[in-house]
Each structure stands twice: as structure tokens, then as C-alpha cells.
Design a protein around this motif. Structure first.
Motif, PDB file in Angstrom:
ATOM      1  N   ILE A 114       0.817  -1.206   0.000  1.00 12.39           N
ATOM      2  CA  ILE A 114       0.000   0.000   0.000  1.00 12.39           C
ATOM      3  C   ILE A 114       0.851   1.256   0.000  1.00 12.39           C
ATOM      4  O   ILE A 114       0.386   2.328  -0.364  1.00 12.39           O
ATOM      5  CB  ILE A 114      -0.966  -0.003   1.209  1.00 12.39           C
ATOM      6  N   SER A 118      -2.071   1.484  -5.158  1.00 13.59           N
ATOM      7  CA  SER A 118      -3.425   1.715  -4.659  1.00 13.59           C
ATOM      8  C   SER A 118      -3.918   0.468  -3.927  1.00 13.59           C
ATOM      9  O   SER A 118      -3.307  -0.605  -4.000  1.00 13.59           O
ATOM     10  CB  SER A 118      -4.363   2.037  -5.820  1.00 13.59           C
ATOM     11  N   TYR A 119      -5.054   0.606  -3.242  1.00 12.03           N
ATOM     12  CA  TYR A 119      -5.636  -0.546  -2.543  1.00 12.03           C
ATOM     13  C   TYR A 119      -5.989  -1.650  -3.538  1.00 12.03           C
ATOM     14  O   TYR A 119      -5.756  -2.834  -3.268  1.00 12.03           O
ATOM     15  CB  TYR A 119      -6.888  -0.110  -1.769  1.00 12.03           C
ATOM     16  N   ARG A 120      -6.543  -1.267  -4.678  1.00 13.13           N
ATOM     17  CA  ARG A 120      -6.932  -2.272  -5.669  1.00 13.13           C
ATOM     18  C   ARG A 120      -5.700  -2.980  -6.246  1.00 13.13           C
ATOM     19  O   ARG A 120      -5.685  -4.207  -6.396  1.00 13.13           O
ATOM     20  CB  ARG A 120      -7.743  -1.615  -6.797  1.00 13.13           C
ATOM     21  N   THR A 122      -2.769  -3.266  -4.830  1.00 11.33           N
ATOM     22  CA  THR A 122      -2.177  -4.087  -3.768  1.00 11.33           C
ATOM     23  C   THR A 122      -2.928  -5.402  -3.631  1.00 11.33           C
ATOM     24  O   THR A 122      -2.315  -6.474  -3.503  1.00 11.33           O
ATOM     25  CB  THR A 122      -2.200  -3.335  -2.431  1.00 11.33           C
ATOM     26  N   ALA A 136      -9.865  -5.339  -2.592  1.00  7.18           N
ATOM     27  CA  ALA A 136      -9.377  -3.995  -2.286  1.00  7.18           C
ATOM     28  C   ALA A 136      -9.955  -3.506  -0.963  1.00  7.18           C
ATOM     29  O   ALA A 136      -9.266  -2.861  -0.166  1.00  7.18           O
ATOM     30  CB  ALA A 136      -9.746  -3.033  -3.417  1.00  7.18           C
ATOM     31  N   VAL A 139      -8.022  -5.065   1.877  1.00  4.70           N
ATOM     32  CA  VAL A 139      -6.765  -4.349   2.132  1.00  4.70           C
ATOM     33  C   VAL A 139      -7.046  -3.063   2.892  1.00  4.70           C
ATOM     34  O   VAL A 139      -6.359  -2.725   3.865  1.00  4.70           O
ATOM     35  CB  VAL A 139      -6.038  -4.032   0.805  1.00  4.70           C
ATOM     36  N   TRP A 140      -8.075  -2.332   2.468  1.00  7.43           N
ATOM     37  CA  TRP A 140      -8.425  -1.074   3.125  1.00  7.43           C
ATOM     38  C   TRP A 140      -8.726  -1.299   4.605  1.00  7.43           C
ATOM     39  O   TRP A 140      -8.277  -0.528   5.461  1.00  7.43           O
ATOM     40  CB  TRP A 140      -9.626  -0.447   2.422  1.00  7.43           C
TER      41      TRP A 140
END
Length: 472
Positions: A114, A118-120, A122, A136, A139-140
Motif C-alpha cells: 500500500i 493503490s488498494y486495488r 495491492t 481492495a 486491504v483497506w
């Protein structure tokens, strides 16, 4: 293997993917067997009077080789204060995070990813490179959980520092500090942009190669915060690493913003950041000859002559816009008069540098703003909430400080008393459903201290591994 060999047009890429999936499946199976056998070993060797076995409970942990579903025993014990507590000896012994969380190795992958993507992106990379599928949003959720823990740790550090309980081990006679801010776009907030404050401190430069130097023992802090809050944490973070009682000189390089100058003590030496000083000259003076004359006066350390020249230059102008710009430059320089010259040109005598270090020109803040915050949070069309942006800024600061591993290490097993367990829910990564009740109807998503299986008992970690047949 025979099935793969019989496939027509098989490529090594496909072979690699199939073997990877097979290895991940084997890892999940082995991990489950190991955990359950280890749990059985702990059950047989526990203090039976101190820990009452309340039965098995299933759970899931997310790992780099996929989800591992396993069962382990929950125990009832009485704490020293007489309160009843429910613990998982297996979780405590192996430092397994709470139910529904993830392994520290997987957390390392997410945190490292991250800071660059980006979250997506990653989520995609981690899914491709490990045996664990993650979204995503997954991850967030992990990053927000870890970010909250970083913020809690910072608040506790500030309290300890105000109480006089924080003192670092590094002794240095000089501390170099640089502070600046960077504006990033906001989403769903009352304002479109907000400033992330960034500060770094270091004790000098260490040579890393021919004509190459790196800042030594960096402390980096960042986040959305008011000036006083930022100052409180910055001072606490510095005190955590450095013995501030031994610092003889503090030098601050900044862009001249009022909030930054207000952070400095009266005896702190201020230097206007060369990048911002020179940028102001270029922005407000459109004539090359005039720019050259300004730089010559700065090189000659003639500050009085500089202001006389600027007044003469302004009076020679006839265009209102150019006059306005000249006035802005004069005001900016007047507000930062004490720092127009570098600390060396100000005649500041510094103590001898520690062995292995050297003192050089300050002015690394713009590069750190780029590498710490702007590259990830500003120049890629991203927008942030206060909460999410603040969390990521603090994680990026940890990375720049060389302490990124501390972020994922905050995945600790929570401890709860019986009355608290009813409200505990672990939703990160959408863990598999677990039984709601065991024993007499209480929930037990808890971990406790393994008081009867410490080193004093003579049972070491290697002995435990040997007992479950996992090592010689």
C-alpha cells in the motif's frame, strides 16, 4: 504430475502456477495439522488447576499461502485480581492475532504494497503472489485497523513524553530538523484540500559511497493535525530516539510558514529552505539580471544591501502586477530575514560531529515530501478522507524512518474479560463464520498470558516443536 505432462501446449508459466497452488494447499494442510497437534500438546502439559478446558472452537487465519481453518481449545482461568478470563493457550504461545485477523507475514505484504500502490493494485498483487485471495476493501480494512493502532501508539507516546518518561539512547550534540507541508485532495469532506504536515530529524550525514551521503538516524512524522498537536508528537518522536538533554544545537530548515516558525524554541537556529527561497525569487522576479543580482547579494551575505536592492527594483517598475509581486517577495524575505542565509553563513559554530558523521547543507525536505507523501498521495489523481489519508501518511512516515515492520507487528491478540466478549466482532477480511457459543454459553474470542508455560517451566519453543513431531 502425470496429468500436467499429458496436457498439450503446456507452458512453464502454467506449470509454475499449478505447482504454486499445490504448494499452497500443502502449506494450509500442514499448518492446520501443526496447530492442532501443538494445541493438543499444550493441553496435556498445562497447569490443569489454573486452566480449565472449555472445549474446542474453530477459527480461520489468513496467511501468505491461503486460509488455514483449524480448531483449538479455550480455557477458563482466574486472574490475579480475581476476575475470570478466557484464553487460548495456542494463540498466546505462537502470538497468533485475534479471530478473523491475518498473519503478520501477510500483513507485511499488504503494508509494503500500500505504500507503493493503490488498494486495488495491492489486492491484485497480493492475490497473484500469495495463496490468499483478498479484495481492495479487505486491504483497506487492514490498513485502517493498523493505522488506528499507530495513532493510538502516537497518543500514548505523547502522554509519556509530557510526563517526562521518554528518553532515547542516541547522544548527539546537534540535531537537524526540517519541516514542511503538502496539500492533498479530499473526498466527501467540507473542503477540497488539506495539508499533511511532515517533519524529519537527523543527527548528520553518513557517507554511503563516492559523493553519496544519507541522513543518519532519521525520525519522520506526518499526518493531518493542528500545529500544536503536530509539535507535541514530533517532540515525543524525537525524544523516543534521541537523548534530548545532550543536544546542544538544534537547526530547523523550513519554508517560512508561520505555523512552522511557531513550533521552534527561542534558541533554535532557523534557516529558510533554499528551494523555497530560490523559488520565490523566480516566481516574483521575471528579469534574469535582477535575479542574478539578488543571488549575488545573498552569496555576499549582504542582507541589508539585499533589501535596499529590492526596494530600488520595486521602485523601478511601472507594471502594477510586477510591483505587487516585488512587494510579496519583500514581505516574504522580511518575515524570514533571520533565515535568509544558511546556518553556515549565519556563523553558527557547531560542536564536532560524532565519529562517522559529517555536517552538510540542509535542504532535503522537498525530496522527502516527494518520496514520503506526494509520490503516493498527491500526484496520481487520488482523493482521501481525513481518516484514511491520515492513516496512510503515518504508515508512509514509518517507512521513511525505516520502521515499516513495526506497523504489521501491531497485530496483537486482544485480551478481554468475560463481560466484554459479548460486544467483540472481528470483521476484517470477512473471516469464516465461527460458532457463537461454547461451554456454558459464553463467547471466547480471547487470548491470555501463558503463565504456566514460560521459560521457568523448562519447556522451550524448540521442545514444543519436537513434541508435535515438527523437528528433530
Amino acid at each position: 504430475m502425470i496429468t500436467m505432462l499429458n496436457e498439450e501446449g503446456l507452458t512453464f508459466k502454467e506449470i509454475e502456477e499449478k505447482i504454486f497452488r499445490m504448494v499452497c494447499e500443502w502449506g494450509q494442510s500442514f499448518a492446520r495439522d501443526f496447530l492442532e497437534k501443538y494445541d493438543e500438546f499444550l493441553m496435556k502439559n498445562r497447569d490443569k488447576e489454573a486452566y480449565r478446558n472449555k472445549g474446542l472452537r474453530e477459527t480461520t487465519i489468513k496467511t501468505v499461502f491461503g486460509e488455514v481453518n483449524y480448531s483449538r481449545r479455550v480455557y477458563e482461568t482466574i486472574r490475579d485480581d480475581g476476575l475470570k478470563e478466557f484464553v487460548y493457550l495456542l494463540d498466546e504461545q505462537l502470538h497468533i492475532p485475534g479471530v478473523g485477523l491475518i498473519s503478520q507475514n501477510l500483513a507485511d505484504q499488504l503494508v509494503a504494497g500500500i505504500t507503493e500502490m493503490s488498494y486495488r493494485e495491492t489486492a491484485t498483487k497480493v492475490t497473484e503472489m500469495t495463496g490468499q485471495r483478498i479484495s481492495a476493501m479487505g486491504v483497506w480494512k487492514v490498513i485502517q485497523t493498523l493505522g488506528e493502532k499507530v495513532c493510538e501508539e502516537e497518543a500514548n507516546l505523547v502522554k509519556a513524553h509530557k510526563a517526562g518518561n521518554v528518553q532515547g539512547d542516541i547522544i548527539t550534540p546537534v540535531l537537524f530538523e526540517e519541516t514542511d507541508g503538502v496539500y492533498v485532495n479530499l473526498q466527501r469532506e467540507k473542503q477540497d484540500m488539506a495539508e499533511i504536515k511532515v517533519g524529519i530529524a537527523y543527527d548528520g550525514w553518513k557517507q554511503t559511497g563516492k559523493d553519496r551521503f544519507a541522513l543518519d538516524e532519521k525520525v519522520v512524522v506526518a499526518g493531518f493535525s493542528k500545529a500544536k498537536e503536530f509539535q507535541a508528537y514530533r517532540e515525543a518522536a524525537i525524544a523516543e530516539k534521541y537523548n534530548t538533554d545532550e543536544i546542544e544545537v538544534r537547526l530547523v530548515n523550513a519554508d517560512g510558514a508561520e505555523w512552522i516558525k511557531n513550533l521552534s524554541d527561542a534558541d533554535t537556529v532557523f534557516q529558510l529552505d533554499p528551494f523555497h527561497r530560490n523559488k520565490a525569487i523566480r516566481d516574483y522576479v521575471p528579469y534574469k539580471e535582477a535575479i542574478q543580482e539578488i543571488h549575488e547579494l545573498l552569496d555576499e551575505k549582504d542582507i541589508a544591501g539585499l533589501f535596499e536592492h529590492l526596494e530600488t527594483y520595486k521602485n523601478s517598475l511601472s507594471d502594477d502586477a510586477e510591483i505587487e509581486k516585488a512587494e510579496k517577495l519583500i514581505t516574504y524575505f522580511a518575515n524570514n530575514r533571520q533565515g535568509l542565509l544558511s546556518y553556515q553563513d549565519q556563523g553558527i559554530l557547531l560542536p564536532e560531529s560524532p565519529k562517522g558523521l559529517t555536517y552538510r547543507n540542509m535542504g532535503t525536505m522537498e525530496n522527502h515530501i516527494w518520496s514520503t507523501i506526494a509520490r503516493r498521495m498527491k500526484h496520481n489523481h487520488t482523493c482521501w478522507s481525513y481518516r484514511g489519508g491520515n492513516h496512510l501518511a503515518k504508515i508512509l512516515a514509518k517507512k521513511c524512518s525505516g520502521r515499516l515492520d513495526e506497523v504489521s507487528a501491531k497485530l496483537k491478540s486482544p485480551r478481554f474479560e468475560r463481560g466484554q466478549t459479548e460486544t467483540i466482532q472481528h470483521e476484517i477480511l470477512s473471516a469464516g463464520t465461527v460458532p457463537q457459543k461454547i461451554g456454558k454459553g459464553y463467547r471466547y474470542p480471547v487470548s491470555g498470558h501463558l503463565t504456566k508455560l514460560d521459560n521457568s517451566s523448562g519447556i522451550t519453543h524448540q521442545i514444543c516443536l519436537a513434541m508435535v513431531g515438527c523437528c528433530n
